[in-house]
Design a protein around this motif. Structure first.
Motif, PDB file in Angstrom:
ATOM      1  N   SER A   5     -30.879  -5.349 -70.471  1.00 25.65           N
ATOM      2  CA  SER A   5     -29.889  -6.358 -70.835  1.00 25.65           C
ATOM      3  C   SER A   5     -30.556  -7.544 -71.526  1.00 25.65           C
ATOM      4  O   SER A   5     -31.628  -7.977 -71.107  1.00 25.65           O
ATOM      5  CB  SER A   5     -29.155  -6.855 -69.583  1.00 25.65           C
ATOM      6  OG  SER A   5     -28.479  -5.811 -68.940  1.00 25.65           O
ATOM      7  N   GLY A   6     -29.913  -8.058 -72.557  1.00 25.11           N
ATOM      8  CA  GLY A   6     -30.421  -9.239 -73.230  1.00 25.11           C
ATOM      9  C   GLY A   6     -31.506  -8.982 -74.248  1.00 25.11           C
ATOM     10  O   GLY A   6     -32.019  -9.914 -74.862  1.00 25.11           O
ATOM     11  N   SER A   7     -31.848  -7.711 -74.467  1.00 21.92           N
ATOM     12  CA  SER A   7     -32.891  -7.403 -75.450  1.00 21.92           C
ATOM     13  C   SER A   7     -32.351  -7.451 -76.876  1.00 21.92           C
ATOM     14  O   SER A   7     -33.121  -7.443 -77.838  1.00 21.92           O
ATOM     15  CB  SER A   7     -33.492  -6.023 -75.178  1.00 21.92           C
ATOM     16  OG  SER A   7     -32.493  -5.016 -75.202  1.00 21.92           O
ATOM     17  N   GLY A   8     -31.033  -7.507 -77.006  1.00 17.95           N
ATOM     18  CA  GLY A   8     -30.417  -7.595 -78.326  1.00 17.95           C
ATOM     19  C   GLY A   8     -29.889  -6.287 -78.861  1.00 17.95           C
ATOM     20  O   GLY A   8     -29.442  -6.214 -79.997  1.00 17.95           O
ATOM     21  N   ARG A 145     -34.298 -13.226 -72.875  1.00 17.72           N
ATOM     22  CA  ARG A 145     -33.144 -12.424 -72.492  1.00 17.72           C
ATOM     23  C   ARG A 145     -32.153 -13.259 -71.690  1.00 17.72           C
ATOM     24  O   ARG A 145     -30.939 -13.196 -71.909  1.00 17.72           O
ATOM     25  CB  ARG A 145     -33.596 -11.208 -71.687  1.00 17.72           C
ATOM     26  CG  ARG A 145     -34.384 -10.180 -72.496  1.00 17.72           C
ATOM     27  CD  ARG A 145     -35.056  -9.161 -71.580  1.00 17.72           C
ATOM     28  NE  ARG A 145     -34.069  -8.540 -70.702  1.00 17.72           N
ATOM     29  CZ  ARG A 145     -34.346  -8.062 -69.488  1.00 17.72           C
ATOM     30  NH1 ARG A 145     -35.574  -8.148 -69.006  1.00 17.72           N
ATOM     31  NH2 ARG A 145     -33.401  -7.515 -68.765  1.00 17.72           N
ATOM     32  N   ALA A 146     -32.652 -14.046 -70.764  1.00 19.32           N
ATOM     33  CA  ALA A 146     -31.781 -14.877 -69.943  1.00 19.32           C
ATOM     34  C   ALA A 146     -31.085 -15.947 -70.772  1.00 19.32           C
ATOM     35  O   ALA A 146     -29.908 -16.254 -70.566  1.00 19.32           O
ATOM     36  CB  ALA A 146     -32.588 -15.525 -68.820  1.00 19.32           C
ATOM     37  N   GLN A 147     -31.796 -16.521 -71.722  1.00 18.05           N
ATOM     38  CA  GLN A 147     -31.199 -17.539 -72.586  1.00 18.05           C
ATOM     39  C   GLN A 147     -30.066 -16.942 -73.426  1.00 18.05           C
ATOM     40  O   GLN A 147     -29.009 -17.569 -73.604  1.00 18.05           O
ATOM     41  CB  GLN A 147     -32.270 -18.135 -73.500  1.00 18.05           C
ATOM     42  CG  GLN A 147     -33.242 -19.055 -72.775  1.00 18.05           C
ATOM     43  CD  GLN A 147     -34.351 -19.569 -73.677  1.00 18.05           C
ATOM     44  OE1 GLN A 147     -34.649 -18.979 -74.727  1.00 18.05           O
ATOM     45  NE2 GLN A 147     -34.983 -20.666 -73.281  1.00 18.05           N
ATOM     46  N   GLN A 162     -31.707 -15.047 -65.256  1.00 21.56           N
ATOM     47  CA  GLN A 162     -33.023 -14.416 -65.171  1.00 21.56           C
ATOM     48  C   GLN A 162     -33.160 -13.669 -63.843  1.00 21.56           C
ATOM     49  O   GLN A 162     -33.693 -12.547 -63.795  1.00 21.56           O
ATOM     50  CB  GLN A 162     -34.124 -15.468 -65.309  1.00 21.56           C
ATOM     51  CG  GLN A 162     -35.511 -14.883 -65.557  1.00 21.56           C
ATOM     52  CD  GLN A 162     -36.474 -15.902 -66.130  1.00 21.56           C
ATOM     53  OE1 GLN A 162     -36.073 -16.896 -66.711  1.00 21.56           O
ATOM     54  NE2 GLN A 162     -37.764 -15.644 -65.977  1.00 21.56           N
ATOM     55  N   ALA A 163     -32.660 -14.263 -62.776  1.00 18.91           N
ATOM     56  CA  ALA A 163     -32.713 -13.609 -61.470  1.00 18.91           C
ATOM     57  C   ALA A 163     -31.828 -12.367 -61.443  1.00 18.91           C
ATOM     58  O   ALA A 163     -32.220 -11.315 -60.923  1.00 18.91           O
ATOM     59  CB  ALA A 163     -32.277 -14.589 -60.382  1.00 18.91           C
ATOM     60  N   ALA A 164     -30.633 -12.471 -62.021  1.00 22.18           N
ATOM     61  CA  ALA A 164     -29.708 -11.337 -62.051  1.00 22.18           C
ATOM     62  C   ALA A 164     -30.271 -10.188 -62.874  1.00 22.18           C
ATOM     63  O   ALA A 164     -30.151  -9.014 -62.499  1.00 22.18           O
ATOM     64  CB  ALA A 164     -28.358 -11.779 -62.612  1.00 22.18           C
ATOM     65  N   MET A 165     -30.890 -10.521 -63.995  1.00 21.14           N
ATOM     66  CA  MET A 165     -31.466  -9.486 -64.854  1.00 21.14           C
ATOM     67  C   MET A 165     -32.655  -8.809 -64.186  1.00 21.14           C
ATOM     68  O   MET A 165     -32.839  -7.595 -64.313  1.00 21.14           O
ATOM     69  CB  MET A 165     -31.886 -10.091 -66.194  1.00 21.14           C
ATOM     70  CG  MET A 165     -30.720 -10.410 -67.105  1.00 21.14           C
ATOM     71  SD  MET A 165     -31.285 -11.075 -68.683  1.00 21.14           S
ATOM     72  CE  MET A 165     -29.747 -11.044 -69.599  1.00 21.14           C
ATOM     73  N   ALA A 166     -33.456  -9.586 -63.489  1.00 23.20           N
ATOM     74  CA  ALA A 166     -34.611  -9.007 -62.789  1.00 23.20           C
ATOM     75  C   ALA A 166     -34.131  -7.999 -61.749  1.00 23.20           C
ATOM     76  O   ALA A 166     -34.708  -6.912 -61.592  1.00 23.20           O
ATOM     77  CB  ALA A 166     -35.440 -10.104 -62.131  1.00 23.20           C
ATOM     78  N   ARG A 167     -33.058  -8.352 -61.038  1.00 24.17           N
ATOM     79  CA  ARG A 167     -32.497  -7.443 -60.040  1.00 24.17           C
ATOM     80  C   ARG A 167     -31.981  -6.171 -60.698  1.00 24.17           C
ATOM     81  O   ARG A 167     -32.255  -5.059 -60.236  1.00 24.17           O
ATOM     82  CB  ARG A 167     -31.369  -8.144 -59.279  1.00 24.17           C
ATOM     83  CG  ARG A 167     -30.625  -7.234 -58.298  1.00 24.17           C
ATOM     84  CD  ARG A 167     -29.500  -7.990 -57.592  1.00 24.17           C
ATOM     85  NE  ARG A 167     -28.704  -7.090 -56.764  1.00 24.17           N
ATOM     86  CZ  ARG A 167     -27.695  -6.366 -57.219  1.00 24.17           C
ATOM     87  NH1 ARG A 167     -27.365  -6.418 -58.507  1.00 24.17           N
ATOM     88  NH2 ARG A 167     -27.019  -5.574 -56.399  1.00 24.17           N
ATOM     89  N   ARG A 168     -31.235  -6.329 -61.794  1.00 21.40           N
ATOM     90  CA  ARG A 168     -30.675  -5.145 -62.447  1.00 21.40           C
ATOM     91  C   ARG A 168     -31.770  -4.289 -63.069  1.00 21.40           C
ATOM     92  O   ARG A 168     -31.702  -3.059 -63.043  1.00 21.40           O
ATOM     93  CB  ARG A 168     -29.653  -5.552 -63.507  1.00 21.40           C
ATOM     94  CG  ARG A 168     -28.944  -4.335 -64.070  1.00 21.40           C
ATOM     95  CD  ARG A 168     -27.781  -4.665 -64.950  1.00 21.40           C
ATOM     96  NE  ARG A 168     -27.196  -3.421 -65.430  1.00 21.40           N
ATOM     97  CZ  ARG A 168     -26.329  -3.360 -66.421  1.00 21.40           C
ATOM     98  NH1 ARG A 168     -25.921  -4.466 -67.013  1.00 21.40           N
ATOM     99  NH2 ARG A 168     -25.850  -2.203 -66.821  1.00 21.40           N
TER     100      ARG A 168
END
Length: 211
Positions: A5-8, A145-147, A162-168
């Motif tokens: 997620s967030g990589s574009g 990614r978080a931004q 950032q925390a949510a993405m790390a979990r996923r």
């Protein structure tokens, strides 16, 4: 095109599809749609067997127009609600269930088989379309990614995203069924320092080079 997620990959995939006049498939939207339906049906998402038992029930319609990628479940337009926080927080649990993946991979392959297409997801190059002519794996720094995700969503912060993405990322990369992974023959593209136009241009260069 795979990546976290967030990589574009979503915006880049649509842009590449437009540039090449191709269809576009967001496989993540399919998993989100199934998740939305499970939530509506009050299926216990902590029970993999309960999810598996209902995996074939919802009628899913997914569009392939990059300018209007429609998503409907049982005739209901869910393009907006599947992007909400409730679905986002639950989709990893649903997508980890083998029966869900088996159903959607079969549907994804049928859509891909209808003609040239740009497909994005987490297991496209490794599972869904291992014979694809061009495979890419997009990455970006955790902060970037978080931004990006924070800019898309209201009422959140970079730290929370950032925390949510790390979990996923952990859930998606460690699941037993088709974990998020870079295909051995995929080109890795770090989008951290690139804007969308630059990412699309680089992908188009790679497509031209490899086809």
């Amino acid at each position: 095109m795979d990546g976290p997620s967030g990589s574009g990959k979503s915006s880049a995939s649509r842009g590449v599809a437009r540039a090449l006049g191709l269809r576009y498939l967001d496989t993540g939207a399919m998993y989100r749609a199934i998740t939305w339906w499970m939530l509506q049906q009050r299926v216990d998402l902590g029970d993999a067997e309960a999810i598996a038992a209902r995996a074939a029930d919802p009628v899913l319609l997914i569009g392939t127009d990059p300018d209007a990628p429609a998503v409907a479940v049982d005739g209901v337009d869910v393009a907006e609600p599947i992007r909400g926080s409730e679905v986002t927080g639950a989709v990893s649990a649903v997508s980890a269930v083998p029966q869900v993946r088996a159903r959607l991979v079969a549907e994804q392959r049928a859509i891909i088989g209808a003609g040239d297409i740009v497909v994005e997801g987490r297991d496209i190059g490794t599972v869904v379309a291992p014979d694809a002519r061009v495979k890419l794996y997009l990455t970006a720094s955790a902060e970037a990614r978080a931004q990006r995700r924070t800019a898309e969503l209201a009422g959140t912060t970079v730290e929370a995203q950032q925390a949510a993405m790390a979990r996923r990322d952990t859930l998606d990369s460690t699941r037993k069924a088709a974990p998020l992974a870079k295909a051995p023959d995929a080109v890795e593209l770090d989008t951290t320092a690139l804007n969308l136009d630059e990412v699309i241009a680089e992908i188009l260069r790679l497509v031209k080079e490899r086809t």
